[in-house]
Enzyme design. Structure first.
Site, PDB file in Angstrom:
ATOM      1  N   ARG A 169       0.835  -1.211   0.000  1.00 43.42           N
ATOM      2  CA  ARG A 169       0.000   0.000   0.000  1.00 43.42           C
ATOM      3  C   ARG A 169       0.867   1.258   0.000  1.00 43.42           C
ATOM      4  O   ARG A 169       0.543   2.257   0.652  1.00 43.42           O
ATOM      5  CB  ARG A 169      -0.941   0.014   1.215  1.00 43.42           C
ATOM      6  CG  ARG A 169      -1.858  -1.187   1.323  1.00 43.42           C
ATOM      7  CD  ARG A 169      -2.838  -1.256   0.162  1.00 43.42           C
ATOM      8  NE  ARG A 169      -3.782  -2.347   0.356  1.00 43.42           N
ATOM      9  CZ  ARG A 169      -3.594  -3.595  -0.088  1.00 43.42           C
ATOM     10  NH1 ARG A 169      -2.479  -3.887  -0.753  1.00 43.42           N
ATOM     11  NH2 ARG A 169      -4.491  -4.533   0.116  1.00 43.42           N
ATOM     12  N   SER A 251     -11.388  -1.213   2.884  1.00 45.30           N
ATOM     13  CA  SER A 251     -10.658  -1.374   4.152  1.00 45.30           C
ATOM     14  C   SER A 251     -10.223  -0.004   4.657  1.00 45.30           C
ATOM     15  O   SER A 251      -9.494   0.708   3.963  1.00 45.30           O
ATOM     16  CB  SER A 251      -9.440  -2.281   3.952  1.00 45.30           C
ATOM     17  OG  SER A 251      -9.854  -3.580   3.594  1.00 45.30           O
ATOM     18  N   GLU A 353      -6.405   4.013   5.668  1.00 44.00           N
ATOM     19  CA  GLU A 353      -6.044   3.810   4.256  1.00 44.00           C
ATOM     20  C   GLU A 353      -6.585   4.901   3.357  1.00 44.00           C
ATOM     21  O   GLU A 353      -5.897   5.380   2.473  1.00 44.00           O
ATOM     22  CB  GLU A 353      -6.523   2.432   3.782  1.00 44.00           C
ATOM     23  CG  GLU A 353      -5.960   2.025   2.450  1.00 44.00           C
ATOM     24  CD  GLU A 353      -6.176   0.552   2.160  1.00 44.00           C
ATOM     25  OE1 GLU A 353      -6.429   0.227   0.997  1.00 44.00           O
ATOM     26  OE2 GLU A 353      -6.076  -0.258   3.090  1.00 44.00           O
TER      27      GLU A 353
END
Length: 357
Positions: A169, A251, A353
């Site tokens: 990520r 998420s 995120e």
């Protein structure tokens, strides 16, 4: 006023998957790559605030709207380029092309390499920023390069995948580099001529179980895509206007990466996985499950603060959802509460995120 300026400006709640956010001061939506570069260059040359918005799947927009111009990236198109190697397919994709449309296009043509990334919302231009990954695949494995308008030089540059410092990520965009991705180039494998072709080896246990095969087995691209979509639907991760569990940003927290020595002090039943890219010097790192940490800090699926219209998904602990009429403030309040609980119980600071404006 630019010829790409939108006069009837929608609220950001209409342009984001969390369905929160007020009306921005202005919104422009270039439909060609040339217009996109021109608009972004002009905005970067001004001192007024502005915001880049793609598919809106990774954004918590402010309730008061945005006090400036929103550049809505809607440029679309998938171009097949000449391939340098037999058995490969090279694609150049406009930044505003919905990512799942790209995956569906690849699967339909028998091109393997991104089938496990089915069902991920948002636009293609956002995919390299987080090195999007799921079910054993990461976009970095297929990424060749990006075209990006550099914020400093205001010139379009080609950056090879190796220059993006892709990680879990992670990319250079998470560490200070400013630019607007205008196109993405991928290389896929020509597995066949249609969706019946076998894809890459199944590399994720949950997906293998769903398919009824062993890890490393190859299955038709269509089967892999449908299995991934089914798994994502079971977690509320495929957009459905009738299901409030899908009004989310996916998420909400990343899985934390910590030193192995720290992880040893956590309960033994907590999942942990090895990290591929270890530092040259320093402690050995492992990745933990954010969902497990949340659940074991006493926050169950469906949890909501009293009176709040924001709640943890009833299907997936990592997703924070808008149950109908929630505000951005309620989403952030819930996220902050979860962070505090996990920090108090485990000494770990969960990192959001999505981008919280």
């Amino acid at each position: 006023m630019s010829d790409t300026t939108v006069t009837a400006i929608p609220a950001l709640s209409e342009l984001t998957t969390l369905r929160v956010g007020g009306v921005p001061q202005a919104l422009i939506a270039p439909t060609t790559e040339v217009e996109l570069v021109k608009a972004a260059s002009e905005l970067w040359s001004q001192d007024e605030p502005w915001l880049i918005l793609g598919g809106g799947s990774n954004t918590v927009a402010p309730d008061d709207g945005f006090p400036g111009t929103v550049l809505h990236v809607v440029t679309r198109g998938i171009e097949t380029l000449p391939s340098e190697h037999e058995g490969e397919v090279r694609l150049r994709i406009q930044a505003g092309e919905p990512w799942d449309d790209v995956v569906a296009h690849a699967v339909a043509h028998g091109w393997a390499g991104i089938e496990a990334l089915s069902g991920i919302p948002g636009s293609t231009g956002a995919v390299p920023v987080q090195n999007v990954g799921a079910y054993g695949q990461e976009v970095g494995s297929a990424l060749v390069a990006i075209d990006v308008l550099d914020a400093e030089s205001l010139e379009v540059r080609r950056l090879e995948a190796s220059e993006l410092k892709l990680g879990y990520r992670d990319s250079i965009f998470k560490h200070g580099y400013q630019g607007l991705i205008t196109a993405v180039e991928l290389t896929l494998t020509q597995a066949g001529t249609d969706a019946s072709a076998s894809g890459a080896p199944v590399a994720y246990a949950q997906l293998a179980t769903a398919l009824g095969v062993e890890l490393g087995a190859r299955v038709p691209l269509s089967a892999a895509r449908e299995a991934v979509l089914a798994l994502r639907r079971s977690k509320g991760m495929v957009l459905d206007s009738a299901d409030p569990d899908t009004a989310s940003a996916g998420s909400f927290f990343t899985n934390p990466i910590v030193p192995e020595s720290f992880a040893r002090d956590l309960p033994g039943d907590g999942p942990r996985w090895p990290v591929a890219d270890q530092p040259d010097d320093g402690p050995v790192l492992v990745k933990l499950s954010a969902a497990w940490l949340i659940e074991h800090s006493g926050i169950a699926r469906g949890f909501a603060l009293p009176g709040s219209r924001a709640a943890v998904s009833s299907k997936h602990t990592l997703a924070l959802t808008n149950r109908g009429g929630a505000t951005a403030a309620e989403i952030v309040q819930l996220a902050t509460f979860i962070q505090a609980r996990v920090s108090n119980d485990f000494g770990i600071n969960l990192q959001p995120e999505p981008v919280i404006l």
